[in-house]
Design a protein around this motif. Structure first.
Motif, PDB file in Angstrom:
ATOM      1  N   UNK A  83      -7.374   3.506   8.347  1.00  0.00           N
ATOM      2  CA  UNK A  83      -5.901   3.445   8.014  1.00  0.00           C
ATOM      3  C   UNK A  83      -5.445   1.922   7.863  1.00  0.00           C
ATOM      4  N   UNK A  84      -6.065   1.027   8.415  1.00  0.00           N
ATOM      5  CA  UNK A  84      -5.849  -0.258   8.476  1.00  0.00           C
ATOM      6  C   UNK A  84      -6.308  -1.226   7.286  1.00  0.00           C
ATOM      7  N   UNK A  85      -7.232  -0.768   6.295  1.00  0.00           N
ATOM      8  CA  UNK A  85      -7.822  -1.326   5.195  1.00  0.00           C
ATOM      9  C   UNK A  85      -6.797  -1.725   4.355  1.00  0.00           C
ATOM     10  N   UNK A  86      -6.728  -2.996   4.003  1.00  0.00           N
ATOM     11  CA  UNK A  86      -5.768  -3.341   2.854  1.00  0.00           C
ATOM     12  C   UNK A  86      -6.018  -2.579   1.791  1.00  0.00           C
ATOM     13  N   UNK A  87      -5.157  -2.348   0.942  1.00  0.00           N
ATOM     14  CA  UNK A  87      -5.355  -1.731  -0.313  1.00  0.00           C
ATOM     15  C   UNK A  87      -4.381  -2.103  -1.455  1.00  0.00           C
ATOM     16  N   UNK A  88      -4.855  -2.676  -2.572  1.00  0.00           N
ATOM     17  CA  UNK A  88      -4.085  -3.017  -3.549  1.00  0.00           C
ATOM     18  C   UNK A  88      -4.253  -2.195  -4.648  1.00  0.00           C
ATOM     19  N   UNK A  89      -3.337  -1.640  -5.208  1.00  0.00           N
ATOM     20  CA  UNK A  89      -3.511  -0.584  -6.325  1.00  0.00           C
ATOM     21  C   UNK A  89      -3.211  -1.286  -7.761  1.00  0.00           C
ATOM     22  N   UNK A  90      -3.961  -1.001  -8.716  1.00  0.00           N
ATOM     23  CA  UNK A  90      -3.954  -1.714  -9.858  1.00  0.00           C
ATOM     24  C   UNK A  90      -3.922  -0.498 -10.871  1.00  0.00           C
ATOM     25  N   UNK A  91      -2.896  -0.420 -11.865  1.00  0.00           N
ATOM     26  CA  UNK A  91      -2.610   0.445 -12.685  1.00  0.00           C
ATOM     27  C   UNK A  91      -1.841   0.133 -13.864  1.00  0.00           C
TER      28      UNK A  91
END
Length: 135
Positions: A83-91
């Motif tokens: 749950x704590x993994x940083x996540x960057x969305x590219x779209x």
């Protein structure tokens, strides 16, 4: 703003169904100094990798077959181990409802395509800075 030296050792997973986009982001990350970069073709493949490989940052496309970036984000946020993994969305999706949905699910940042190295660099640095401030 640059990622800190210790952050350059982070294990980054790029998730995109287009090989050219995966390659472009990988090249940008390498140029920024990241050395531990892996790739996945969709959310399902990424989820399988994350379950067996330690991952410090996910950079994922939003729209993909099999499992979208949004579905991947949702799966990660629901699992206490990931749950704590940083996540960057590219779209390429730029409409407010899609961005709001990703934000509601807990995305750390959102980049609208086309992606530039300077913007990617700032977003990564911002995500790591915010994450380290909450630890």
């Amino acid at each position: 703003m640059y990622p800190q030296k210790h952050q350059l050792d982070s294990r980054v997973l790029i998730v995109d169904d287009m090989a050219s986009t995966r390659g472009l982001i990988k090249d940008m990350l390498r140029e920024l100094g990241f050395t531990n970069v892996s790739m996945a073709r969709n959310g399902r493949e990424a989820l399988n990798k994350i379950q067996v490989e330690e991952t410090d940052l996910v950079i994922s496309d939003q729209l993909m077959d099999d499992m979208t970036g949004t579905e991947l984000l949702e799966a990660l946020r629901k699992d206490p181990r990931m749950a704590d993994i940083p996540f960057i969305m590219v779209s390429a999706v730029r409409d407010a409802p899609a961005i709001d949905s990703a934000l509601d699910l807990g995305v750390d940042d959102y980049i609208a395509k086309p992606i530039s190295m300077g913007l990617l660099q700032r977003k990564i640095a911002d995500v790591f800075r915010r994450r380290s401030a909450t630890v």
